[in-house]
Design a protein around this motif. Structure first.
Motif, mmCIF file in Angstrom:
data_model
loop_
_atom_site.group_PDB
_atom_site.id
_atom_site.type_symbol
_atom_site.label_atom_id
_atom_site.label_comp_id
_atom_site.label_asym_id
_atom_site.label_seq_id
_atom_site.Cartn_x
_atom_site.Cartn_y
_atom_site.Cartn_z
ATOM 1 N N ILE A 32 30.542 36.631 49.589
ATOM 2 C CA ILE A 32 31.655 36.046 48.575
ATOM 3 C C ILE A 32 31.326 34.662 47.617
ATOM 4 O O ILE A 32 31.288 35.200 46.118
ATOM 5 N N ILE A 33 30.477 34.349 47.755
ATOM 6 C CA ILE A 33 30.187 32.902 46.773
ATOM 7 C C ILE A 33 28.741 34.050 46.056
ATOM 8 O O ILE A 33 28.527 33.577 44.739
ATOM 9 N N PHE A 34 27.582 35.057 46.132
ATOM 10 C CA PHE A 34 26.781 35.322 45.721
ATOM 11 C C PHE A 34 27.968 36.000 44.887
ATOM 12 O O PHE A 34 27.583 35.988 43.018
ATOM 13 N N GLY A 35 28.808 37.275 45.167
ATOM 14 C CA GLY A 35 30.006 37.482 44.461
ATOM 15 C C GLY A 35 30.537 36.619 43.060
ATOM 16 O O GLY A 35 30.463 36.670 41.625
ATOM 17 N N SER A 36 30.530 35.244 43.443
ATOM 18 C CA SER A 36 31.402 34.108 43.195
ATOM 19 C C SER A 36 30.439 34.207 41.495
ATOM 20 O O SER A 36 30.851 33.369 40.473
ATOM 21 N N ILE A 37 29.015 33.983 42.200
ATOM 22 C CA ILE A 37 28.506 32.965 41.060
ATOM 23 C C ILE A 37 28.531 34.428 40.078
ATOM 24 O O ILE A 37 28.226 34.168 38.548
ATOM 25 N N PHE A 38 28.098 35.463 40.338
ATOM 26 C CA PHE A 38 28.133 36.477 38.804
ATOM 27 C C PHE A 38 29.349 36.482 38.655
ATOM 28 O O PHE A 38 28.884 36.918 36.954
ATOM 29 N N PRO A 74 28.546 45.099 39.687
ATOM 30 C CA PRO A 74 28.455 45.672 40.867
ATOM 31 C C PRO A 74 28.405 44.401 41.906
ATOM 32 O O PRO A 74 28.425 44.969 42.804
ATOM 33 N N ALA A 75 27.573 43.165 41.128
ATOM 34 C CA ALA A 75 27.613 41.901 42.025
ATOM 35 C C ALA A 75 28.149 41.260 42.245
ATOM 36 O O ALA A 75 29.034 40.831 44.026
ATOM 37 N N SER A 76 29.708 41.837 41.985
ATOM 38 C CA SER A 76 31.200 41.049 42.593
ATOM 39 C C SER A 76 32.471 42.175 43.239
ATOM 40 O O SER A 76 32.693 41.678 43.476
ATOM 41 N N SER A 77 31.682 43.401 42.212
ATOM 42 C CA SER A 77 32.553 44.706 43.178
ATOM 43 C C SER A 77 31.978 44.960 44.481
ATOM 44 O O SER A 77 32.628 45.487 45.568
ATOM 45 N N ALA A 78 30.395 44.649 44.691
ATOM 46 C CA ALA A 78 30.452 45.072 46.161
ATOM 47 C C ALA A 78 30.354 43.950 47.126
ATOM 48 O O ALA A 78 29.923 44.088 47.875
ATOM 49 N N THR A 79 30.643 42.588 46.601
ATOM 50 C CA THR A 79 31.364 41.356 47.837
ATOM 51 C C THR A 79 32.399 41.203 46.660
ATOM 52 O O THR A 79 33.481 41.715 48.635
ATOM 53 N N LEU A 80 33.148 40.821 46.702
ATOM 54 C CA LEU A 80 34.147 40.338 46.317
ATOM 55 C C LEU A 80 36.146 41.958 46.716
ATOM 56 O O LEU A 80 36.764 41.342 46.997
ATOM 57 N N GLY A 81 35.072 42.647 45.961
ATOM 58 C CA GLY A 81 36.111 43.778 46.074
ATOM 59 C C GLY A 81 35.968 44.426 46.759
ATOM 60 O O GLY A 81 37.251 45.123 47.560
ATOM 61 N N ILE A 82 35.220 44.248 47.795
ATOM 62 C CA ILE A 82 35.451 44.688 49.892
ATOM 63 C C ILE A 82 35.501 43.441 50.639
ATOM 64 O O ILE A 82 34.697 43.470 51.967
ATOM 65 N N GLN A 96 43.500 38.744 44.351
ATOM 66 C CA GLN A 96 44.652 39.598 42.976
ATOM 67 C C GLN A 96 44.243 38.768 41.931
ATOM 68 O O GLN A 96 44.097 39.719 40.758
ATOM 69 N N ASN A 97 44.350 37.702 42.098
ATOM 70 C CA ASN A 97 43.799 37.100 40.881
ATOM 71 C C ASN A 97 42.854 37.895 40.154
ATOM 72 O O ASN A 97 42.832 37.732 39.045
ATOM 73 N N TYR A 98 41.472 38.047 41.273
ATOM 74 C CA TYR A 98 40.159 37.953 40.968
ATOM 75 C C TYR A 98 40.607 39.581 40.040
ATOM 76 O O TYR A 98 39.653 39.793 38.764
ATOM 77 N N GLN A 99 41.446 40.260 40.936
ATOM 78 C CA GLN A 99 41.381 41.655 40.317
ATOM 79 C C GLN A 99 42.161 41.579 38.675
ATOM 80 O O GLN A 99 41.666 42.330 38.044
ATOM 81 N N ALA A 100 42.521 40.990 38.678
ATOM 82 C CA ALA A 100 43.186 40.969 37.424
ATOM 83 C C ALA A 100 42.170 39.726 36.243
ATOM 84 O O ALA A 100 42.421 40.030 34.927
ATOM 85 N N PHE A 101 41.854 38.526 36.613
ATOM 86 C CA PHE A 101 40.876 38.213 35.589
ATOM 87 C C PHE A 101 39.731 39.310 35.532
ATOM 88 O O PHE A 101 39.504 39.463 34.144
ATOM 89 N N GLN A 102 39.661 40.099 36.764
ATOM 90 C CA GLN A 102 37.899 40.429 36.059
ATOM 91 C C GLN A 102 39.261 42.171 34.798
ATOM 92 O O GLN A 102 37.793 42.493 33.677
ATOM 93 N N ALA A 103 40.070 42.619 34.996
ATOM 94 C CA ALA A 103 40.951 43.090 34.370
ATOM 95 C C ALA A 103 41.324 42.947 33.403
ATOM 96 O O ALA A 103 41.637 43.682 32.075
ATOM 97 N N GLY A 127 40.300 33.105 41.463
ATOM 98 C CA GLY A 127 39.744 34.569 41.997
ATOM 99 C C GLY A 127 38.174 34.194 42.884
ATOM 100 O O GLY A 127 37.661 34.806 43.143
ATOM 101 N N ILE A 128 37.404 32.906 41.848
ATOM 102 C CA ILE A 128 36.174 33.015 41.971
ATOM 103 C C ILE A 128 35.836 32.175 43.475
ATOM 104 O O ILE A 128 36.458 31.116 42.845
ATOM 105 N N ILE A 129 35.347 32.286 43.825
ATOM 106 C CA ILE A 129 35.524 31.501 45.617
ATOM 107 C C ILE A 129 33.681 30.283 45.033
ATOM 108 O O ILE A 129 32.931 30.863 44.552
ATOM 109 N N VAL A 130 34.804 29.029 44.532
ATOM 110 C CA VAL A 130 33.420 28.033 44.102
ATOM 111 C C VAL A 130 33.201 27.244 45.381
ATOM 112 O O VAL A 130 33.832 27.077 46.328
#
Length: 429
Positions: A39-45, A72-80, A260-267, A369-372
């Motif tokens: 989760i942290i890896f995806g959040s960093i990107f 892909p760094a975030s969708s393959a981690t935070l997204g799943i 949910q916030n992360y998905q909205a932020f990305q969009a 939605g970014i995991i700090v």
């Protein structure tokens, strides 16, 4: 005061002890911890992809290409995120029973996939990614619990294939797990078929409609958040790790809201939730630890006179910057200390209300939605959690000043008590 403390101790301690030792809540907590590095890896990107002012230095096409490359760094981690939690919970619960944990993790994952639709827009053999994130979180948790329990049941019944001596251990373990896994997955397949005959069509639709939506709505409200925050403080006051106890119950809700916030932020759309995992971790816990004790450390350097308080500030200061506050909790002390009960309970509630209204009114952006990482110092963590918004850092500093104001008179009294005790001790010598 003593009557109140005795009453709280008599009522709350048994409850907290049961929650703290509950195998399901422990597996839930530890399962999420397995997911944390990803989760942290995806959040960093996500942070790197959304640095401020990129649109000023890059063309629109270049910015799109840049974000597509990092996506892909975030969708393959935070997204799943749900998948990581499912494997982790199944693994930890099976490990608790002393069985081969990897099979518990995998059987939980496969059971979850069996229950979910494997078709999207008429195309079969496709698993919709949205069910692997926030929407599938609750079903994933329940599935992991049931799958691990069923697997344990069949193993304990000794429904296993025994291999002769001399067969390699890995082969023997695989055959030993074959029947328990097959029986567990067969049960979940039957459940899927039965639900396909109902109006809900899938277990996922049933769980999301009946359980997840109402609980998520409740958990996103100010009242429920205040109750959760207050319970964290009460448990800590009696020497129990309130963060672990309450997070075990609320994390599935807070993580779902976070996603949910992360998905909205990305969009690039409006963020739906104020209360999320990062609302708690960044704007409450992320200010020196539970109870926001970084404010206490700052006050110690400003008004401390007693040697005990001053030494505590030197010891707890460096750790407090990185949100580790055990030196303050046990050294002040906060545990079972009636002199600090009021600020200890009051300050987090006040900050919860301030932060909630600052974000709900638009003064400060909602958590993106970014995991700090929880050890990120104040200011930087607020900036990152709100999607690189300076208002997040300013809110943290403002909140710190508010907490200092609440603690000031109480720490002054405590410091005076220690100072006079020390002075008296010197005179008697």
């Amino acid at each position: 005061m003593n009557k109140l403390m005795n009453y709280l101790e008599r009522v709350l301690l048994p409850i907290a002890d049961k929650l703290n030792n509950n195998r399901y809540l422990t597996a839930l907590r530890d399962g999420f911890m397995i997911a944390l590095p990803f989760i942290i890896f995806g959040s960093i990107f996500v942070v790197i992809a959304n640095f401020p002012f990129l649109d000023k230095v890059l063309s629109e096409d270049a910015l799109t290409a840049y974000r597509t490359a990092l996506g892909p760094a975030s969708s393959a981690t935070l997204g799943i995120i749900g998948l990581f939690a499912i494997v982790g919970i199944g693994y930890k619960l099976t490990e608790h029973y002393g069985l081969e944990p990897i099979y518990g993790g995998v059987v939980a994952l496969v059971s979850f996939l069996i229950l979910n639709p494997q078709e999207l827009d008429g195309v079969s053999g496709v698993i919709p990614t949205f069910i692997l994130g926030a929407q599938g979180m609750f079903l994933g948790i329940f599935t992991a619990f049931f799958a691990a329990e069923l697997y344990r049941y069949f193993v304990k019944k000794n429904w296993t294939i025994k291999m002769p001596a001399g067969v390699p251990g890995s082969v023997s373990k695989s055959f030993s797990a074959l029947i328990p896994i097959a029986m567990t997955l067969s049960i979940f397949l039957v459940v899927r078929i039965l639900f396909s005959l109902t109006s809900y069509e899938t277990v996922q639709n049933f769980i999301y409609t009946i359980i997840q939506q109402p609980l998520t709505k409740l958990g996103s409200g100010l009242a429920a958040t205040i109750v959760a925050v207050l319970l964290i403080q009460v448990f800590w006051f009696f020497g129990l790790h309130g963060q672990i106890i309450i997070n075990s119950v609320f994390d599935p809700i807070w993580y779902a809201l976070n996603d949910q916030n992360y998905q909205a932020f990305q969009a690039g759309t409006e963020l739906p939730n104020v209360v999320t995992k990062q609302f708690i971790d960044t704007f409450l816990v992320g200010m020196g630890g539970s109870g926001m004790t970084l404010a206490v450390v700052v006050l110690i350097f400003l008004i401390g006179r007693s040697r005990q308080i001053k030494e505590l500030g030197k010891l707890g200061g460096p750790a407090g910057i990185f949100n580790v506050n055990e030196p303050i909790i046990f050294g002040l002390p906060i545990i079972m200390n009636p002199l600090v009960l009021i600020p200890w309970l009051l300050a987090p509630v006040v900050i919860t209300i301030i932060t909630y209204f600052a974000m709900s009114t638009g003064l400060v952006p909602k958590p993106a939605g970014i995991i700090v990482p929880w050890t990120t110092p104040i200011g930087l963590s607020g900036f990152l959690a709100t999607g690189n918004a300076w208002q997040g850092a300013v809110l943290q500093i403002f909140n710190l000043l508010v907490v200092m104001g609440i603690w000031w008179p109480f720490l002054k009294i405590l410091d005076k008590s220690y100072y006079e005790t020390e002075k008296s001790g010197i005179q008697h010598k």
